[in-house]
Design an enzyme around this catalytic site. Structure first.
Site, PDB file in Angstrom:
ATOM      1  N   LYS A 277     -28.308  13.800  -1.497  1.00 48.38           N
ATOM      2  CA  LYS A 277     -27.111  13.537  -0.496  1.00 48.38           C
ATOM      3  C   LYS A 277     -27.691  13.470   0.696  1.00 48.38           C
ATOM      4  O   LYS A 277     -28.634  14.487   1.173  1.00 48.38           O
ATOM      5  CB  LYS A 277     -26.234  14.349  -0.941  1.00 48.38           C
ATOM      6  CG  LYS A 277     -25.206  14.004  -2.067  1.00 48.38           C
ATOM      7  CD  LYS A 277     -24.224  15.103  -2.515  1.00 48.38           C
ATOM      8  CE  LYS A 277     -23.532  14.793  -3.545  1.00 48.38           C
ATOM      9  NZ  LYS A 277     -22.655  13.556  -3.574  1.00 48.38           N
ATOM     10  N   ARG A 351     -20.714  12.766 -14.887  1.00 50.46           N
ATOM     11  CA  ARG A 351     -20.459  12.287 -16.093  1.00 50.46           C
ATOM     12  C   ARG A 351     -21.496  12.777 -17.261  1.00 50.46           C
ATOM     13  O   ARG A 351     -21.266  12.693 -18.465  1.00 50.46           O
ATOM     14  CB  ARG A 351     -20.352  10.755 -15.873  1.00 50.46           C
ATOM     15  CG  ARG A 351     -21.814  10.157 -15.307  1.00 50.46           C
ATOM     16  CD  ARG A 351     -21.605   8.631 -14.736  1.00 50.46           C
ATOM     17  NE  ARG A 351     -21.235   9.066 -13.441  1.00 50.46           N
ATOM     18  CZ  ARG A 351     -20.865   8.042 -12.485  1.00 50.46           C
ATOM     19  NH1 ARG A 351     -21.010   6.757 -13.056  1.00 50.46           N
ATOM     20  NH2 ARG A 351     -20.311   8.095 -11.258  1.00 50.46           N
TER      21      ARG A 351
HETATM   22  N1  BES Z   1     -19.772  15.462  -6.869  1.00 50.65           N
HETATM   23  C1  BES Z   1     -20.013  13.871  -6.544  1.00 50.65           C
HETATM   24  C2  BES Z   1     -18.704  13.360  -6.190  1.00 50.65           C
HETATM   25  C3  BES Z   1     -17.769  13.867  -4.773  1.00 50.65           C
HETATM   26  C4  BES Z   1     -18.128  13.488  -3.561  1.00 50.65           C
HETATM   27  C5  BES Z   1     -16.981  14.827  -4.870  1.00 50.65           C
HETATM   28  C6  BES Z   1     -17.383  13.766  -2.551  1.00 50.65           C
HETATM   29  C7  BES Z   1     -16.319  15.248  -3.783  1.00 50.65           C
HETATM   30  C8  BES Z   1     -16.471  14.854  -2.834  1.00 50.65           C
HETATM   31  C9  BES Z   1     -20.646  13.312  -7.458  1.00 50.65           C
HETATM   32  O1  BES Z   1     -21.274  13.873  -8.401  1.00 50.65           O
HETATM   33  C10 BES Z   1     -21.374  11.962  -6.827  1.00 50.65           C
HETATM   34  O2  BES Z   1     -22.188  12.171  -6.274  1.00 50.65           O
HETATM   35  N2  BES Z   1     -20.801  11.052  -7.136  1.00 50.65           N
HETATM   36  C11 BES Z   1     -21.527   9.497  -6.497  1.00 50.65           C
HETATM   37  C12 BES Z   1     -21.564   8.560  -7.698  1.00 50.65           C
HETATM   38  C13 BES Z   1     -22.569   7.757  -7.198  1.00 50.65           C
HETATM   39  C14 BES Z   1     -23.732   8.127  -7.201  1.00 50.65           C
HETATM   40  C15 BES Z   1     -22.313   6.575  -8.256  1.00 50.65           C
HETATM   41  C16 BES Z   1     -20.590   9.275  -5.384  1.00 50.65           C
HETATM   42  O3  BES Z   1     -19.433   9.307  -5.455  1.00 50.65           O
HETATM   43  O4  BES Z   1     -21.123   8.631  -4.463  1.00 50.65           O
HETATM   44 MN    MN Z   2     -23.326  13.855  -7.596  1.00 50.88          MN
END
Ligand code: BES
Ligand code: MN
Ligand code: ZN
Length: 499
Positions: A277, A351
């Site tokens: 990230k 997931r």
């Molecule tokens: N934990 C994150 C989602 C999240 C983002 C929670 C911001 C709380 C605040 C999750 O694991 C994630 O990174 N999701 C990605 C999915 C994508 C790679 C398909 C996302 O939402 O960007």
């Molecule tokens: Mn994630």
């Protein structure tokens, strides 16, 4: 904070809270305090713009006698007085008085034309006060004198105070669960990782909850390749915690009722892994175990108030880190269900954790219903902002019941669709599925992914990414971890299982 109840009377000393209705209409207690102080309350109201509107208050200092202050809180119109408004009021009383006094006496009357009786209002105000009193300040070693929360005692005065107390008791246990969840999501990831989070769940054993912690070796034997793939880049071992609370007595000679199961995503830190990230805001990913936090707090609430339900809580605990041993984009893992997954983005890890947690729960417990909670997608915040959680379900009745329970407690959820068009988007060219869809509908494709691991079990998924942490705060939920989901699912259990 200590909450207590007493029969209605005008206190002789200390800080007092009274209610005033819209149009400067004093409640009976406000009138009594006004009489006892030679009209100090009405004089102050007349000299101010305070009208008794909702969310407004007026502090009358040293009104006379040994009373230190009288704080008038606006109740608004009689029709505005309901359980949620009274909880909100309790929260406001705490935040208003916290910097100033150590104890407060709240005088509560029945109001003509209002459905709630005085003791019912008192129990709701008490619940809101308790929820609003939460603070996570254990790491502040140098509290400034004026920042110190001083309020330690809230005493509610009303008719039939014994009834108020017994109405409040289960709510106090629910608040204990909410606080546990808030504590867990607030802890930083250097302190809270799978092993230490699992250790925290052991504290529930003394409440009659059976707590088992599965080790990485046990999970390997069970074939949980999806969950373990996420954990393999971390220095911390993955854990899975299984909590069982049996509050429903088994009928003589009968079989125990099928349980309801709650499943939580417990990513103690989500760096994204190799699909790392951006660094801005990454600290928020300490609360990527929010779903697990809710499941744990909910189990505590249910056991605490001795709910008549058989409930199972399962949380998958991992840390998602990049390293030489981390999972790579393109890796193919085999889940416990036997289905294979092409991991195209290591940041779509929640997931993968839930895939094995859901399957394990279904196989081991045969629950009549499964509800999972996860801070699963950023996309749910794009869709719903920070005021509603996303709801997905394979059963419309279950979806409606959750929507209704959410309205009851002001933890609102909104339903989004599932469907074969979305399901197709996660088919993979080389494995049974891939862990991401295309750009659009990200929360839905994530939910479709989970659906492949629940079989025919009645199931709902709550995407709580937008509601788990609040930068703004509310009267009954101060800034930070909200505990969103504990009160919602406790109410759903009350409405649908205990009835
Ligand atoms: N934990 C994150 C989602 C999240 C983002 C929670 C911001 C709380 C605040 C999750 O694991 C994630 O990174 N999701 C990605 C999915 C994508 C790679 C398909 C996302 O939402 O960007
Ligand atoms: Mn994630
Ligand atoms: Zn995540």
């Amino acid at each position: 904070m200590k909450v207590s109840f007493a029969n209605i009377a005008v206190p002789k000393a200390g800080a007092v809270v009274v209610g005033v209705l819209e149009g400067r209409k004093l409640t009976a207690s406000a009138q009594a305090v006004d009489d006892a102080t030679g009209g100090a309350v009405t004089r102050a109201i007349k000299a101010s713009t305070f009208k008794g509107s909702k969310h407004h208050s007026l502090t009358v200092m040293t009104p006379g006698g040994r009373l230190s202050r009288v704080v008038c809180f606006g109740l608004g119109k009689v029709k505005d007085i309901d359980a949620l408004a009274m909880q909100d009021l309790g929260g406001r009383i705490v935040s208003t008085l916290k910097p100033h006094v150590t104890s407060v006496q709240v005088l509560i009357d029945g109001v003509d034309g209002c459905d709630l009786k005085a003791h019912e209002i008192a129990a709701e105000v008490a619940f809101g006060a308790r929820l609003g009193s939460y603070a996570f300040d254990k790491y502040k070693t140098k509290k400034k004198e004026h920042d110190k929360p001083k309020l330690t005692d809230v005493k509610l005065f009303c008719a039939q105070s014994a009834k108020a107390k017994s109405l409040y008791e289960p709510k106090d246990k629910i608040a204990d669960g909410v606080f546990f969840t808030r504590d867990l999501v607030s802890e930083p990831a250097n302190v809270l990782y799978p092993e230490t989070l699992a250790a925290q769940t052991k504290t529930l054993a003394k409440m009659g909850i059976k707590v088992e912690v599965l080790s990485q070796t046990q999970m390997k034997r069970l074939g949980m390749g999806a969950l373990l793939g996420v954990a393999q880049g971390s220095a911390h071992e993955a854990k899975m915690v299984v909590m069982q609370y049996n509050g429903k007595p088994t009928r003589k000679g009968g079989k125990a009722d099928q349980p309801v199961a709650f499943i939580g995503k417990g990513v103690t830190f989500d760096s994204g892994g190799i699909s790392i990230k951006p660094s801005g805001g990454m600290e928020d990913m300490k609360w990527d175990m929010g779903g697990a936090g809710v499941v744990i707090g909910l189990m505590k609430a249910l056991a605490g108030r001795k709910a008549k339900v058989n409930a199972v809580g399962v949380v998958g605990l991992v840390e998602n880190m990049p390293s030489g041993t981390a999972q790579r984009p393109g890796d193919i893992v085999t889940s416990m269900s036997g289905q294979t997954i092409e991991v195209l983005n290591t940041d779509a890890e929640g997931r993968l954790v839930l895939a094995d947690a859901l399957w394990y729960t279904k196989e081991r417990f045969n629950p009549h219903t499964m509800v999972d909670l996860a801070t699963l997608t950023g996309a749910i915040m794009v869709a719903l902002g920070t005021h509603y959680a996303g709801l997905f379900s394979n059963d419309d009745d279950l979806a409606w019941d959750l929507i209704k329970a959410g309205r009851d407690v002001d933890e609102r959820v909104w339903s989004l669709p599932l469907g074969p068009e979305y399901d197709k988007m996660i088919n993979s060219g080389v494995a049974d599925m891939q862990n991401i869809g295309e750009r659009w509908g990200g929360s839905i494709t994530a939910a479709q992914f989970l659906k492949r691991f629940v079989g025919d079990t009645k199931w709902a998924h709550l995407d709580i990414a937008g509601v788990t942490w609040s930068k703004a705060g509310k009267p009954i939920s101060p800034k930070g971890g909200t505990g969103f989901g504990v009160r919602l699912l406790d109410r759903w259990v009350q409405n649908k299982i205990e009835k």
